[in-house]
Design an enzyme around this catalytic site. Structure first.
Site, PDB file in Angstrom:
ATOM      1  N   LYS A 189      -2.644  83.226  19.296  1.00  0.00           N
ATOM      2  CA  LYS A 189      -1.556  82.316  19.666  1.00  0.00           C
ATOM      3  C   LYS A 189      -1.205  81.438  18.472  1.00  0.00           C
ATOM      4  CE  LYS A 189      -0.882  78.248  21.258  1.00  0.00           C
ATOM      5  NZ  LYS A 189       0.371  77.982  20.534  1.00  0.00           N
ATOM      6  N   GLU A 205      -6.452  60.763   9.757  1.00  0.00           N
ATOM      7  CA  GLU A 205      -5.641  61.801   9.112  1.00  0.00           C
ATOM      8  C   GLU A 205      -4.156  61.570   9.418  1.00  0.00           C
ATOM      9  OE1 GLU A 205      -5.639  65.972  10.553  1.00  0.00           O
ATOM     10  OE2 GLU A 205      -6.148  66.486   8.499  1.00  0.00           O
TER      11      GLU A 205
HETATM   12  O1  TXE Z   1      -1.915  70.234  16.278  1.00  0.00           O
HETATM   13  P1  TXE Z   1      -2.613  70.966  17.466  1.00  0.00           P
HETATM   14  P2  TXE Z   1      -0.468  69.587  16.143  1.00  0.00           P
HETATM   15  C1  TXE Z   1      -3.634  67.711  12.640  1.00  0.00           C
HETATM   16  C2  TXE Z   1      -2.670  66.816  11.914  1.00  0.00           C
HETATM   17  C3  TXE Z   1      -1.514  66.754  12.844  1.00  0.00           C
HETATM   18  C4  TXE Z   1      -2.190  66.811  14.185  1.00  0.00           C
HETATM   19  C5  TXE Z   1      -1.330  67.296  15.315  1.00  0.00           C
HETATM   20  O2  TXE Z   1      -3.250  65.547  11.757  1.00  0.00           O
HETATM   21  O3  TXE Z   1      -0.783  65.575  12.718  1.00  0.00           O
HETATM   22  O4  TXE Z   1      -3.269  67.691  14.001  1.00  0.00           O
HETATM   23  O5  TXE Z   1      -0.740  68.539  14.999  1.00  0.00           O
HETATM   24  C6  TXE Z   1      -2.605  74.718  19.977  1.00  0.00           C
HETATM   25  N1  TXE Z   1      -5.687  74.175  24.000  1.00  0.00           N
HETATM   26  N2  TXE Z   1      -3.601  69.087  12.169  1.00  0.00           N
HETATM   27  O6  TXE Z   1      -0.081  68.857  17.389  1.00  0.00           O
HETATM   28  O7  TXE Z   1      -2.156  70.480  18.782  1.00  0.00           O
HETATM   29  C7  TXE Z   1      -1.219  74.569  19.425  1.00  0.00           C
HETATM   30  O8  TXE Z   1      -0.274  75.235  20.243  1.00  0.00           O
HETATM   31  C8  TXE Z   1      -5.638  75.148  23.081  1.00  0.00           C
HETATM   32  C9  TXE Z   1      -4.634  69.453  11.263  1.00  0.00           C
HETATM   33  O9  TXE Z   1       0.440  70.635  15.695  1.00  0.00           O
HETATM   34  O10 TXE Z   1      -4.052  70.888  17.174  1.00  0.00           O
HETATM   35  C10 TXE Z   1      -1.376  75.166  18.051  1.00  0.00           C
HETATM   36  O11 TXE Z   1      -1.337  76.587  18.153  1.00  0.00           O
HETATM   37  N3  TXE Z   1      -4.765  75.147  22.068  1.00  0.00           N
HETATM   38  C11 TXE Z   1      -4.675  70.876  11.004  1.00  0.00           C
HETATM   39  C12 TXE Z   1      -2.780  74.724  17.653  1.00  0.00           C
HETATM   40  O12 TXE Z   1      -3.431  74.382  18.870  1.00  0.00           O
HETATM   41  C13 TXE Z   1      -3.902  74.132  21.982  1.00  0.00           C
HETATM   42  C14 TXE Z   1      -3.522  71.732  11.186  1.00  0.00           C
HETATM   43  C15 TXE Z   1      -2.816  73.505  16.731  1.00  0.00           C
HETATM   44  O13 TXE Z   1      -2.072  72.466  17.302  1.00  0.00           O
HETATM   45  C16 TXE Z   1      -3.914  73.079  22.913  1.00  0.00           C
HETATM   46  C17 TXE Z   1      -2.542  71.212  12.110  1.00  0.00           C
HETATM   47  C18 TXE Z   1      -4.858  73.133  23.963  1.00  0.00           C
HETATM   48  N4  TXE Z   1      -4.962  72.183  24.883  1.00  0.00           N
HETATM   49  C19 TXE Z   1      -2.604  69.927  12.554  1.00  0.00           C
HETATM   50  N5  TXE Z   1      -2.959  72.188  22.566  1.00  0.00           N
HETATM   51  C20 TXE Z   1      -5.669  71.394  10.041  1.00  0.00           C
HETATM   52  N6  TXE Z   1      -6.940  71.461  10.405  1.00  0.00           N
HETATM   53  O14 TXE Z   1      -5.300  71.823   8.978  1.00  0.00           O
HETATM   54  C21 TXE Z   1      -2.371  72.669  21.450  1.00  0.00           C
HETATM   55  N7  TXE Z   1      -2.931  73.847  21.106  1.00  0.00           N
END
Ligand code: TXE
Length: 492
Positions: free
Chosen positions: A175, A385
Site C-alpha cells: 500500500k 520532526e
Molecule cells: O505519514 P504516515 P504522513 C513523518 C513526517 C510527516 C509525518 C506525517 O514527520 O510530517 O510523518 O506524514 C499509511 N495504519 N514521516 O501522514 O501517516 C499511509 O497511508 C496503517 C516520516 O504522510 O505515517 C502511508 O502509506 N497505515 C517518514 C504510510 O502509512 C497507515 C516518511 C505513511 O503515512 C495508517 C513520511 C494506519 N492507521 C512521513 N495511517 C520517514 N520515516 O521517512 C496512515 N497509514
C-alpha cells in the site's frame, strides 16, 4: 486526467466500491490523475491473492535462482524506465527531477543485489548433542508481507522492502501513500512485464486511515514492513502485536549534523545545507539540527546563511532547481506551524521563515529555506520532526556536550560529524546513538549498507546482507537416524 487502476491477483482493477480519489501536482496545486480508493473488501482480495500466490507452485516451488532471475529482469526494466518514472514522480510528488533521475537510475542495484542474495541463503547443520539424530535448519519465507510506504521517496522506500521480501520468496501486498500512488502503479506494470506470477506483487491504493489497520491486522498478512511517521508507526506496531506479527519500522528522526572547530568549514556548510534543504527537508535522514562549536559559531552561521540563500527554489521539473515544493497540503501546514512554534519559543530567525510565494514558485506549496539560530536543545524545534526545510542551529562548548545534545532526543536515525581528527571521528561514531553515522559526508545510502533506526526511529534494518533476514524465518528439522524408537514417555 489520467485514470489509474490497482493490481490485485494479476488483474488491473478499480476499487470494489467504484470510488477513486484525485492526486495533485504540488507545483501547480492541481489534480492530474485519479487513483482507486480501496476499501476493506479490496484489501481482503489482495491478501487472499497474495496468499494464493505464495502457496502456488508457480512461485512457492521455483528455485531461489529463478527468483533471482525474475528480480534481475525487473532491474533491467526499471533501468529502461528510470527517466519516465522520474517524470511521473516529479509531477505527482514534487521531487526534483535531477534527484529523481539519479535515484531511479541507481534503484536497479537493489534488485540486482538481492537477486544475487536470493540463492545464497543457506541453512546450517547443527552438530547436535543427541546421538542417532540429524538436525539441520532451513530458512523459509514468512508468507505475505504487507509493505506500507510513505510519500517522500515513494519508490526507493518501497524497493528497500520489496527487493529483499521477494528475494526471500514472500509475496507482497503493497500500500503506497495516498499522496504518491501513481508511480507505484507504474512499478506494478514492470513487475507484471518481468514475469512475476500473478498475485506475487499486489498494489492496493487508498487512505491509511481507511484501510491501514485492516491491512496490518489481516489474518492473511504475516509481516508488516512500514515506513512513515512515528505516531502511525506506533499504532501499526501496537496492532501488529495483537496478532503477533513481526514488523520492521522506519520512523524518521531529528538527526544532528555536528560541526567541530577543526572541521573544513566549506565542506561542513555544504553538508549541513544538503542535510536539511535537499528534498526540501522531507527525508527521514534530514539533518534538522546543526550542532556547532561555539568558537566557530558566528563564522559558521554567516557562511551557512550565505550559502543557503543561493539555493534556487521553484519548478521541480527544471534541471537547475535545488529546492522544490512540499509534497502534501497537510505537510505544508505542519511545516509552517513549526516555524510559528520556533518563533514563539524565542529562536532567532536567521533565514526564511514563511511560505515562499515568489514568481518561480507559481501556485505551488513552497516553504522558504529556513534557519533558526540560538536554539536551545529543549525547544520543540530541536526535539520534534518537522519534515521540511527548517534547520535548528545549536551551539556547544565541548565534545561531551555535543554527544549529550545529539543523543538527547527520542530519535536515533542518523548523525553527521564534521572533523579532521580521526580519533574524534571514531569516538563519535561509537558514542552517537544512531543507526547511521556519516563523517565528513551526509545523505549517503547504498544497497550494500544496513539502514535503520536506534530508539524511536525504528526496528529492523533495510538494505545490506542482514536485510533479507527480516523476511525469513528459521526452521529446525530433526531426523532420527538411529532406527530405534526410544521410550515415548521420556523426552529425547
Ligand atoms: O505519514 P504516515 P504522513 C513523518 C513526517 C510527516 C509525518 C506525517 O514527520 O510530517 O510523518 O506524514 C499509511 N495504519 N514521516 O501522514 O501517516 C499511509 O497511508 C496503517 C516520516 O504522510 O505515517 C502511508 O502509506 N497505515 C517518514 C504510510 O502509512 C497507515 C516518511 C505513511 O503515512 C495508517 C513520511 C494506519 N492507521 C512521513 N495511517 C520517514 N520515516 O521517512 C496512515 N497509514
Amino acid at each position: 486526467m489520467k485514470s489509474y487502476r490497482m493490481l490485485i491477483g494479476g488483474e488491473w482493477v478499480d476499487a470494489a466500491s467504484g470510488q477513486s480519489f484525485e492526486t495533485e501536482n504540488p507545483f501547480t496545486g492541481t489534480a492530474w490523475a485519479t487513483i482507486p480508493r480501496a476499501g476493506t473488501e479490496d484489501v481482503d482480495r489482495a491478501a487472499q491473492a497474495a496468499r494464493k500466490a505464495f502457496e502456488d507452485p508457480a512461485w512457492g516451488q521455483i528455485s531461489a535462482t529463478a527468483r533471482g532471475a525474475l528480480l534481475r529482469r525487473f532491474a533491467d526494466l526499471l533501468a529502461e524506465n528510470a527517466d519516465r518514472l522520474a517524470d511521473i514522480e516529479t509531477r505527482d510528488n514534487g521531487k526534483l527531477i535531477a534527484e529523481m533521475r539519479g535515484q531511479l537510475r541507481y534503484m536497479p542495484q537493489w534488485y540486482h543485489y538481492f537477486a544475487g542474495l536470493a540463492d545464497k541463503v543457506e541453512g546450517r547443520v547443527i552438530p547436535i548433542d543427541k546421538p542417532g539424530v540429524f538436525n539441520f535448519t532451513r530458512e523459509e519465507p514468512l508468507g505475505v508481507v504487507a509493505a506500507i510506504t510513505p510519500w517522500n521517496s515513494p519508490l526507493m522506500l518501497a524497493t528497500w522492502k520489496l527487493a529483499p521480501a521477494l528475494a526471500a520468496g514472500n509475496t507482497v501486498l503493497w500500500k503506497p501513500s495516498e499522496f504518491s500512488s501513481a508511480s507505484a502503479l507504474e512499478f506494478g506494470r514492470l513487475f507484471e512485464e518481468s514475469g512475476f506470477p500473478p498475485g506475487v506483487v499486489n498494489i492496493v491504493t487508498g487512505f491509511g486511515n481507511e484501510i491501514g489497520s485492516h491491512i496490518v491486522s489481516h489474518p492473511q498478512v504475516d509481516k508488516v514492513a512500514f515506513t512513515g511517521g512515528d505516531a502511525t508507526g506506533q499504532s501499526v506496531y501496537e496492532l501488529a502485536a495483537k496478532s503477533i506479527k513481526p514488523v520492521t519500522l522506519e520512523l524518521g528522526g531529528k538527526s544532528a549534523n555536528i560541526v567541530f572547530e577543526d572541521a573544513v568549514l566549506d565542506d561542513a556548510v555544504k553538508g549541513v545545507v544538503s542535510g536539511i534543504f535537499a528534498a526540501s527537508g522531507q527525508t527521514c535522514i534530514a539533518g534538522s539540527r546543526a550542532l556547532v562549536h561555539r568558537s566557530i559559531y558566528p563564522a559558521f552561521v554567516e557562511a551557512l546563511v550565505a550559502f543557503a540563500k543561493t539555493a534556487r527554489i521553484g519548478d521541480p521539473s527544471r534541471d537547475d532547481t535545488q529546492v522544490g515544493p512540499i509534497t502534501t497540503r497537510p505537510q505544508l501546514a505542519k511545516v509552517l506551524g513549526y516555524i510559528d512554534i520556533a518563533k514563539a519559543e524565542g529562536a532567532t530567525l536567521a533565514l526564511g521563515g514563511k511560505r515562499a510565494t515568489e514568481a518561480a514558485c507559481g501556485d505551488g506549496w513552497f516553504v522558504e529555506p529556513t534557519i533558526f539560530t540560538d536554539v536551545s536543545p529543549d525547544m520543540r524545534i530541536a526535539q520534534e520532526e518537522v519534515f521540511g526545510p527548517v534547520l535548528a542551529v545549536i551551539p556547544f562548548d565541548n565534545d561531551e556536550e555535543a554527544i549529550a545534545i545529539a543523543n538527547g532526543t527520542i530519535y536515533g536515525l542518523a548523525a553527521g560529524v564534521w572533523t579532521q581528527s580521526i580519533a574524534r571521528a571514531l569516538t563519535m561514531s561509537q558514542r552517537l546513538r544512531a543507526g547511521t553515522v556519516w563523517v565528513n559526508t551526509y545523505r549517503a545510502v547504498s544497497y550494500m549498507s544496513p539502514f535503520g533506526g536506534f530508539k524511536r526511529s525504528g526496528i529492523g534494518r533495510e538494505s545490506g546482507l542482514s536485510a533479507i533476514r527480516e523476511y525469513l524465518q528459521e526452521k529446525s528439522v530433526w531426523i532420527d537416524i538411529s532406527g530405534n524408537v526410544p521410550n515415548p514417555f521420556v523426552q529425547r
